[in-house]
Design a protein around this motif. Structure first.
Motif, PDB file in Angstrom:
ATOM      1  N   ASP A   1       0.838  -1.202   0.000  1.00 17.32           N
ATOM      2  CA  ASP A   1       0.000   0.000   0.000  1.00 17.32           C
ATOM      3  C   ASP A   1       0.873   1.252   0.000  1.00 17.32           C
ATOM      4  OD1 ASP A   1      -2.279  -1.563   0.094  1.00 17.32           O
ATOM      5  OD2 ASP A   1      -2.403  -1.502   2.283  1.00 17.32           O
ATOM      6  N   PHE A   2       1.938   1.215   0.826  1.00 18.84           N
ATOM      7  CA  PHE A   2       2.849   2.354   0.887  1.00 18.84           C
ATOM      8  C   PHE A   2       3.534   2.547  -0.468  1.00 18.84           C
ATOM      9  CE2 PHE A   2       7.035   4.202   1.488  1.00 18.84           C
ATOM     10  CZ  PHE A   2       6.779   5.291   2.307  1.00 18.84           C
ATOM     11  N   ALA A   3       4.022   1.434  -1.066  1.00 17.19           N
ATOM     12  CA  ALA A   3       4.721   1.513  -2.350  1.00 17.19           C
ATOM     13  C   ALA A   3       3.816   2.095  -3.432  1.00 17.19           C
ATOM     14  CB  ALA A   3       5.219   0.130  -2.760  1.00 17.19           C
ATOM     15  N   LYS A   4       2.543   1.686  -3.443  1.00 16.82           N
ATOM     16  CA  LYS A   4       1.614   2.198  -4.454  1.00 16.82           C
ATOM     17  C   LYS A   4       1.436   3.700  -4.315  1.00 16.82           C
ATOM     18  CE  LYS A   4      -3.013   1.430  -6.327  1.00 16.82           C
ATOM     19  NZ  LYS A   4      -4.260   0.610  -6.223  1.00 16.82           N
ATOM     20  N   GLY A   5       1.215   4.173  -3.079  1.00 11.78           N
ATOM     21  CA  GLY A   5       1.066   5.608  -2.859  1.00 11.78           C
ATOM     22  C   GLY A   5       2.331   6.372  -3.201  1.00 11.78           C
ATOM     23  N   TYR A   6       3.477   5.792  -2.859  1.00 12.02           N
ATOM     24  CA  TYR A   6       4.764   6.436  -3.135  1.00 12.02           C
ATOM     25  C   TYR A   6       4.983   6.570  -4.644  1.00 12.02           C
ATOM     26  CZ  TYR A   6       9.801   7.330  -2.763  1.00 12.02           C
ATOM     27  OH  TYR A   6      11.057   7.889  -2.849  1.00 12.02           O
ATOM     28  N   LEU A   7       4.661   5.519  -5.387  1.00 14.16           N
ATOM     29  CA  LEU A   7       4.807   5.568  -6.842  1.00 14.16           C
ATOM     30  C   LEU A   7       3.864   6.597  -7.454  1.00 14.16           C
ATOM     31  CD1 LEU A   7       5.091   1.739  -7.559  1.00 14.16           C
ATOM     32  CD2 LEU A   7       6.861   3.441  -8.029  1.00 14.16           C
ATOM     33  N   MET A   8       2.643   6.652  -6.976  1.00 11.02           N
ATOM     34  CA  MET A   8       1.679   7.607  -7.519  1.00 11.02           C
ATOM     35  C   MET A   8       2.146   9.044  -7.313  1.00 11.02           C
ATOM     36  SD  MET A   8      -1.888   5.733  -6.366  1.00 11.02           S
ATOM     37  CE  MET A   8      -2.944   7.016  -7.007  1.00 11.02           C
ATOM     38  N   ARG A   9       2.762   9.308  -6.156  1.00 14.30           N
ATOM     39  CA  ARG A   9       3.246  10.673  -5.884  1.00 14.30           C
ATOM     40  C   ARG A   9       4.439  11.030  -6.756  1.00 14.30           C
ATOM     41  NH1 ARG A   9       2.362   8.846  -0.671  1.00 14.30           N
ATOM     42  NH2 ARG A   9       4.595   8.532  -0.297  1.00 14.30           N
ATOM     43  N   ASN A  10       5.316  10.079  -6.993  1.00 11.96           N
ATOM     44  CA  ASN A  10       6.579  10.401  -7.657  1.00 11.96           C
ATOM     45  C   ASN A  10       6.555  10.235  -9.174  1.00 11.96           C
ATOM     46  OD1 ASN A  10       8.865  11.001  -5.573  1.00 11.96           O
ATOM     47  ND2 ASN A  10       7.647   9.360  -4.664  1.00 11.96           N
TER      48      ASN A  10
ATOM     49  N   GLN B   1       4.098  11.140 -10.963  1.00 12.73           N
ATOM     50  CA  GLN B   1       3.478  12.399 -11.396  1.00 12.73           C
ATOM     51  C   GLN B   1       2.853  12.284 -12.785  1.00 12.73           C
ATOM     52  OE1 GLN B   1       6.550  15.325 -11.054  1.00 12.73           O
ATOM     53  NE2 GLN B   1       6.336  15.505  -8.831  1.00 12.73           N
ATOM     54  N   THR B   2       1.958  11.331 -12.898  1.00  9.88           N
ATOM     55  CA  THR B   2       1.216  11.174 -14.143  1.00  9.88           C
ATOM     56  C   THR B   2      -0.243  10.956 -13.794  1.00  9.88           C
ATOM     57  OG1 THR B   2       1.107   9.937 -16.221  1.00  9.88           O
ATOM     58  CG2 THR B   2       1.559   8.662 -14.232  1.00  9.88           C
ATOM     59  N   SER B   3      -1.101  11.055 -14.745  1.00 14.44           N
ATOM     60  CA  SER B   3      -2.529  10.899 -14.457  1.00 14.44           C
ATOM     61  C   SER B   3      -2.820   9.472 -14.019  1.00 14.44           C
ATOM     62  CB  SER B   3      -3.362  11.243 -15.691  1.00 14.44           C
ATOM     63  OG  SER B   3      -3.071  10.348 -16.749  1.00 14.44           O
ATOM     64  N   THR B   4      -3.852   9.326 -13.174  1.00 13.19           N
ATOM     65  CA  THR B   4      -4.176   8.017 -12.614  1.00 13.19           C
ATOM     66  C   THR B   4      -4.440   6.989 -13.707  1.00 13.19           C
ATOM     67  OG1 THR B   4      -5.145   9.113 -10.698  1.00 13.19           O
ATOM     68  CG2 THR B   4      -5.720   6.805 -11.021  1.00 13.19           C
ATOM     69  N   GLY B   5      -5.077   7.399 -14.787  1.00 13.82           N
ATOM     70  CA  GLY B   5      -5.390   6.458 -15.860  1.00 13.82           C
ATOM     71  C   GLY B   5      -4.163   5.908 -16.556  1.00 13.82           C
ATOM     72  N   ASP B   6      -3.055   6.656 -16.513  1.00 12.45           N
ATOM     73  CA  ASP B   6      -1.836   6.206 -17.187  1.00 12.45           C
ATOM     74  C   ASP B   6      -0.951   5.350 -16.292  1.00 12.45           C
ATOM     75  OD1 ASP B   6      -2.589   7.562 -19.452  1.00 12.45           O
ATOM     76  OD2 ASP B   6      -1.515   9.396 -18.898  1.00 12.45           O
ATOM     77  N   LEU B   7      -1.251   5.299 -15.000  1.00 10.64           N
ATOM     78  CA  LEU B   7      -0.418   4.514 -14.087  1.00 10.64           C
ATOM     79  C   LEU B   7      -0.605   3.029 -14.348  1.00 10.64           C
ATOM     80  CD1 LEU B   7      -0.887   6.379 -10.684  1.00 10.64           C
ATOM     81  CD2 LEU B   7       1.170   6.300 -12.075  1.00 10.64           C
ATOM     82  N   GLN B   8       0.499   2.317 -14.288  1.00 12.85           N
ATOM     83  CA  GLN B   8       0.455   0.869 -14.458  1.00 12.85           C
ATOM     84  C   GLN B   8       0.982   0.224 -13.177  1.00 12.85           C
ATOM     85  OE1 GLN B   8       1.777  -0.656 -18.387  1.00 12.85           O
ATOM     86  NE2 GLN B   8       2.277   1.472 -18.859  1.00 12.85           N
ATOM     87  N   ILE B   9       0.131   0.173 -12.168  1.00  7.89           N
ATOM     88  CA  ILE B   9       0.503  -0.401 -10.876  1.00  7.89           C
ATOM     89  C   ILE B   9      -0.481  -1.508 -10.558  1.00  7.89           C
ATOM     90  CG2 ILE B   9       0.936   0.026  -8.434  1.00  7.89           C
ATOM     91  CD1 ILE B   9       1.324   2.975  -9.108  1.00  7.89           C
ATOM     92  N   GLU B  10       0.005  -2.716 -10.463  1.00  6.94           N
ATOM     93  CA  GLU B  10      -0.828  -3.880 -10.168  1.00  6.94           C
ATOM     94  C   GLU B  10      -0.523  -4.367  -8.758  1.00  6.94           C
ATOM     95  OE1 GLU B  10      -1.897  -8.283 -12.063  1.00  6.94           O
ATOM     96  OE2 GLU B  10      -0.181  -7.129 -12.813  1.00  6.94           O
ATOM     97  N   GLN B  11      -1.573  -4.505  -7.943  1.00  6.82           N
ATOM     98  CA  GLN B  11      -1.410  -4.949  -6.562  1.00  6.82           C
ATOM     99  C   GLN B  11      -1.807  -6.425  -6.480  1.00  6.82           C
ATOM    100  OE1 GLN B  11      -3.063  -2.099  -3.893  1.00  6.82           O
ATOM    101  NE2 GLN B  11      -1.760  -2.739  -2.191  1.00  6.82           N
TER     102      GLN B  11
END
Length: 332
Positions: A204-213, A215-225
């Motif tokens: 959960d921490f890693a996902k939030g950290y990646l989203m902050r750093n 710096q791209t729109s949520t739709g473009d993020l490729q993060i699979e949990q």
């Protein structure tokens, strides 16, 4: 004034008998012999020169003198009992420490710290639990934990953070990935990558950290949990099914099939959250040991792939772009 022989247990026996209406039931409730109840109550009656109870075949009832005695004695007895319970709780804290940790205990700093504490205080038991940073801070605030080791977090009013160490952030790539040819990477290099993280608190921490750093729109993020352990996650990376971020513990030990590359200017700061003000002696000792570890020379931290809290980063200079953004001057 004559010295009374009445003790706290005498009052406890009177309260139990009055509440149950029977010496026999009072004895059962307190786990003592009925004769002990009768004898102690008789001791009090002999001292004051009057009966506290009327005895009858169905049990006992308080006399008027008994009611007056109990009205005055019961609050004091309950207050003493509460004081004893509070003192017992504080005494038990001296025999164990409840420690919450964000991340694995194999982290070099914590492994050595807790080993040193056990050697220094062998009679103190350490109780560990893992959780997310917000969960650990909340548990410290509710007094469910004595201390919480967290990353990049502020505990709020009434609590302090003892800064322990800082460490670089790495990206874990499969061997053979084109980015593995570079010594260090920037966040821009990773924007189009498919990241995998666990569904554990660290994920959960890693996902939030990646989203902050990123710096791209949520739709473009490729993060699979994924519902896997940290160890299984690394195997997924090694098989080429994604990349992830990692700390110094993984890098220090190395893993087959994985290349770790540092992300420039990405640093995590770890600290121990605890109540502000006077601390009980074992927590105070643990924090003193932690401070002594934080003051070790840079060579020890370099071997652990960590940084001292007061370590100053030198800004990277790019000949084409000049001085780049830096992390805060003091990692604390």
């Amino acid at each position: 004034m004559p010295r009374s022989k009445i003790e706290l247990r005498h009052v406890r026996y009177i309260i139990a008998a009055a509440e149950s209406g029977s010496f026999r039931r009072a004895a059962q409730d307190l786990g003592v012999e009925q004769s002990a109840i009768s004898r102690r109550i008789r001791d009090v009656e002999d001292e004051i020169g009057a009966q506290l109870f009327r005895r009858h075949p169905a049990g006992v009832d308080l006399t008027d003198i008994g009611k007056q005695f109990l009205n005055q004695a019961a609050p004091g007895a309950r207050q003493i009992g509460s004081a004893l319970d509070g003192a017992r709780t504080v005494a038990n804290r001296g025999r164990h420490l409840r420690i919450g940790v964000f991340g694995p205990l194999t982290m070099g700093f914590l492994s050595e710290l807790f080993g040193a504490f056990r050697g220094d205080r062998p009679g103190v038991r350490l109780w560990f639990s893992e959780g997310s940073c917000p969960e650990l801070i909340a548990a410290v605030r509710r007094e469910q934990l004595d201390v919480g080791v967290v990353a990049e977090a502020s505990p709020g009013k009434g609590f302090d953070v003892t800064h322990l160490w800082a460490e670089p952030v790495y990206v874990a790539l499969p061997d053979g990935d084109p980015l593995a040819d570079q010594k260090a990477l920037r966040w821009n290099d990773l924007r189009d990558r498919h990241f995998v993280v666990t569904d554990l608190p660290t994920g959960d921490f890693a996902k939030g950290y990646l989203m902050r750093n990123l710096q791209t729109s949520t739709g473009d993020l490729q993060i699979e949990q994924l519902s896997v352990t940290r160890e299984s996650l690394m195997q997924i990376v090694a098989h080429g099914d994604g990349v992830t971020i990692a700390g110094s513990a993984h890098v220090r030990h190395g893993l087959p099939g994985i290349a770790f590359r540092r992300i420039e200017d990405a640093v995590l700061r770890y600290g121990a959250v605890h109540p502000r003000g006077a601390l009980h002696r074992n927590l105070e000792r643990l924090l003193a040991l932690a401070k002594s570890f934080s003051e070790r020379d840079d060579a020890w931290f370099a071997r652990q792939r960590l940084m001292r809290p007061e370590h100053r980063r030198v800004p990277h200079v790019d000949s084409h772009r000049g001085a780049r953004g830096r992390t805060p001057d003091r990692l604390q």
